[in-house]
Write an enzyme that holds these catalytic residues in place. Sequence first.
Site, PDB file in Angstrom:
ATOM      1  N   TYR A 227      36.166 -17.151  21.962  1.00 16.99           N
ATOM      2  CA  TYR A 227      35.784 -17.176  23.377  1.00 16.99           C
ATOM      3  C   TYR A 227      34.276 -17.030  23.574  1.00 16.99           C
ATOM      4  O   TYR A 227      33.802 -17.140  24.721  1.00 16.99           O
ATOM      5  CB  TYR A 227      36.534 -16.099  24.167  1.00 16.99           C
ATOM      6  CG  TYR A 227      36.631 -14.742  23.516  1.00 16.99           C
ATOM      7  CD1 TYR A 227      35.517 -13.915  23.422  1.00 16.99           C
ATOM      8  CD2 TYR A 227      37.830 -14.275  23.003  1.00 16.99           C
ATOM      9  CE1 TYR A 227      35.601 -12.672  22.831  1.00 16.99           C
ATOM     10  CE2 TYR A 227      37.922 -13.035  22.415  1.00 16.99           C
ATOM     11  CZ  TYR A 227      36.800 -12.241  22.321  1.00 16.99           C
ATOM     12  OH  TYR A 227      36.876 -11.000  21.728  1.00 16.99           O
ATOM     13  N   LYS A 228      33.523 -16.809  22.534  1.00 15.77           N
ATOM     14  CA  LYS A 228      32.065 -16.677  22.671  1.00 15.77           C
ATOM     15  C   LYS A 228      31.429 -18.050  22.495  1.00 15.77           C
ATOM     16  O   LYS A 228      31.528 -18.903  23.374  1.00 15.77           O
ATOM     17  CB  LYS A 228      31.527 -15.667  21.656  1.00 15.77           C
ATOM     18  CG  LYS A 228      32.073 -14.241  21.835  1.00 15.77           C
ATOM     19  CD  LYS A 228      31.460 -13.302  20.823  1.00 15.77           C
ATOM     20  CE  LYS A 228      32.126 -11.945  20.813  1.00 15.77           C
ATOM     21  NZ  LYS A 228      32.005 -11.201  22.062  1.00 15.77           N
ATOM     22  N   ARG A 375      21.455  -7.870  26.923  1.00 18.79           N
ATOM     23  CA  ARG A 375      21.634  -8.996  25.991  1.00 18.79           C
ATOM     24  C   ARG A 375      21.428 -10.297  26.751  1.00 18.79           C
ATOM     25  O   ARG A 375      22.046 -10.506  27.800  1.00 18.79           O
ATOM     26  CB  ARG A 375      23.004  -8.967  25.344  1.00 18.79           C
ATOM     27  CG  ARG A 375      23.305  -7.721  24.551  1.00 18.79           C
ATOM     28  CD  ARG A 375      24.571  -7.823  23.730  1.00 18.79           C
ATOM     29  NE  ARG A 375      25.749  -8.135  24.538  1.00 18.79           N
ATOM     30  CZ  ARG A 375      26.980  -8.197  24.007  1.00 18.79           C
ATOM     31  NH1 ARG A 375      27.174  -7.976  22.713  1.00 18.79           N
ATOM     32  NH2 ARG A 375      28.020  -8.485  24.782  1.00 18.79           N
TER      33      ARG A 375
HETATM   34  C1  LIG Z   1      32.086  -7.905  16.352  1.00 15.77           C
HETATM   35  C2  LIG Z   1      33.287  -7.983  17.261  1.00 15.77           C
HETATM   36  N1  LIG Z   1      34.538  -7.867  16.742  1.00 15.77           N
HETATM   37  C3  LIG Z   1      35.640  -7.926  17.538  1.00 15.77           C
HETATM   38  C4  LIG Z   1      35.498  -8.114  18.899  1.00 15.77           C
HETATM   39  C5  LIG Z   1      36.682  -8.126  19.831  1.00 15.77           C
HETATM   40  O1  LIG Z   1      37.872  -8.406  19.222  1.00 15.77           O
HETATM   41  P1  LIG Z   1      39.106  -8.971  20.068  1.00 15.77           P
HETATM   42  O2  LIG Z   1      38.888 -10.428  20.188  1.00 15.77           O
HETATM   43  O3  LIG Z   1      40.283  -8.578  19.236  1.00 15.77           O
HETATM   44  O4  LIG Z   1      39.074  -8.293  21.406  1.00 15.77           O
HETATM   45  C6  LIG Z   1      34.215  -8.243  19.458  1.00 15.77           C
HETATM   46  C7  LIG Z   1      34.014  -8.493  20.913  1.00 15.77           C
HETATM   47  O5  LIG Z   1      34.543  -9.371  21.465  1.00 15.77           O
HETATM   48  C8  LIG Z   1      33.100  -8.177  18.631  1.00 15.77           C
HETATM   49  O6  LIG Z   1      31.849  -8.265  19.134  1.00 15.77           O
HETATM   50  N1  LIG Z   2      35.067  -9.438  23.943  1.00 12.25           N
HETATM   51  C1  LIG Z   2      35.018  -9.149  25.287  1.00 12.25           C
HETATM   52  C2  LIG Z   2      36.194  -9.312  26.060  1.00 12.25           C
HETATM   53  O1  LIG Z   2      37.304  -9.754  25.431  1.00 12.25           O
HETATM   54  C3  LIG Z   2      36.162  -9.022  27.415  1.00 12.25           C
HETATM   55  C4  LIG Z   2      34.963  -8.610  27.988  1.00 12.25           C
HETATM   56  C5  LIG Z   2      33.803  -8.478  27.232  1.00 12.25           C
HETATM   57  C6  LIG Z   2      33.861  -8.714  25.888  1.00 12.25           C
HETATM   58  C7  LIG Z   2      32.640  -8.496  25.083  1.00 12.25           C
HETATM   59  O2  LIG Z   2      31.576  -8.975  25.360  1.00 12.25           O
HETATM   60  C8  LIG Z   2      32.765  -7.615  23.914  1.00 12.25           C
HETATM   61  C9  LIG Z   2      31.990  -8.223  22.805  1.00 12.25           C
HETATM   62  N2  LIG Z   2      32.605  -8.061  21.524  1.00 12.25           N
HETATM   63  C10 LIG Z   2      30.593  -7.599  22.743  1.00 12.25           C
HETATM   64  O3  LIG Z   2      29.814  -8.119  21.986  1.00 12.25           O
HETATM   65  O4  LIG Z   2      30.305  -6.648  23.414  1.00 12.25           O
END
Ligand SMILES: Cc1ncc(COP(=O)(O)O)c(C=O)c1O
Ligand SMILES: Nc1c(O)cccc1C(=O)C[C@H](N)C(=O)O
Length: 415
Positions: A227-228, A375
Amino acid sequence: MDTSRAGARERDAADPLAAFADRFDVPGLYMDGNSLGPISQDAERTLDRVREEWRERAIGGWTDGDPPWFEYAEALGDRLAPLVGADSSEVVVANSTTVNIHTLIDTFLEDGTVVVNELDFPTDHYAIRAQLRRRGLDPDEHLVVVESRDGRTIDADDVIDALSEDVDVLFMPSVLYRSGQLFDLERLTSAAHDHGALAGFDLAHSVGVVDHALGEIGVDFAVWCHYKYCNAGPGAPAGLYVAERHFDRRPALPGWWGHEKETQFELRQTYTPAPDAGAYQIGTPPVLAMAPLEGALETIEAAGIEAIRENSLELTEYLISLADERLPECTVGTPREPARRGGHVALEHPDAYGVCHALKERDVVVDFRPPNVIRVCPSPLYTSFEDVYRVVEEFVEVLEEGEYEGIEPKDADVT
Ligand SMILES: Cc1ncc(COP(=O)(O)O)c(C=O)c1O
Ligand SMILES: Nc1c(O)cccc1C(=O)C[C@H](N)C(=O)O
């Protein structure tokens, strides 16, 4: 460097990726793709197609979808493999990043220790600590947490010094979520192997913006989200990589969707894992949530990950130059060397939360990470150099007008 607005426009005119912005619907001056990328027409098209397959075929979509939903996770893995430098059999779309950390650490951990770092994203530590406790291993004795020397970055030498013969797994992010520091995965992988440890990485902040070569450098396993920088939509299912040399291991969290495909629907009580990374699937894949990734990958493939990485470095270097020149109140927390920089820039300010909030009031979307980081993520597929110039202009005005004053962090403020 020419930091003028005219100079930014000249760079945009010469930018080979400039045309890709037309494929995206971007809310405001959007610099938060390191958290959630925007929707594209490509992602929307494939989501629409799967929705219509559901309408027209219902259960038939599993076999008659294009591609058949039954093989969708593997088909998307085939498309992701070049992005991470792996064989298609080593990559699959499955689960969430956190679930993938659980299942892979649980699969690869013996009874030794795990080396991590104190600036990891919290979910990584939650999962690893739980996996240690499940084995009766005290995290305080079996988790080696490498500390930061400056509160922003981690010194790779300190990570390597933490390796010893009783380390089972080195688990590191490719890019630190707050500062944007990028690590030398090859150096860390080699050092882990020199100590008899496996090398695993959380690529959440690099897949889609940094070109990886996981197979070539010998990485053992990796996880990431889509999703990024892959722009696959909120809650998009995650990705994982397992090196072929580990296909003989039985996944620690078996589920029927990780069963070998040929006999999955014989519905036997005995579990036969798929002979590749597909074995790490657990339950029925979220087909609708996967669909935008298919189109989003078309966009990345059309641009080329090397060109994306090159453009990202130019955009972040330009942002850092403007911050140095126009934002003396801010400290650039991101390493300046290209080889140590991921896709976003961390600007530190004592009133970072208030500045972020004030910028959002101006329709400039950045995010705040405690204690003092703003950020800013210029994404090559939809951010122009002039966009970067404009963000800094808005930032300067927020500071000059004092628009951040009196704004304090609120609970549960998702940014
Ligand atoms: C390094 C890292 N790992 C894991 C996640 C989140 O994991 P998930 O997709 O299980 O919420 C994030 C944020 O989205 C992250 O920045
Ligand atoms: N990963 C996220 C999400 O699922 C919902 C809302 C925000 C975020 C994020 O930005 C967290 C992310 N891992 C971070 O870098 O902070």
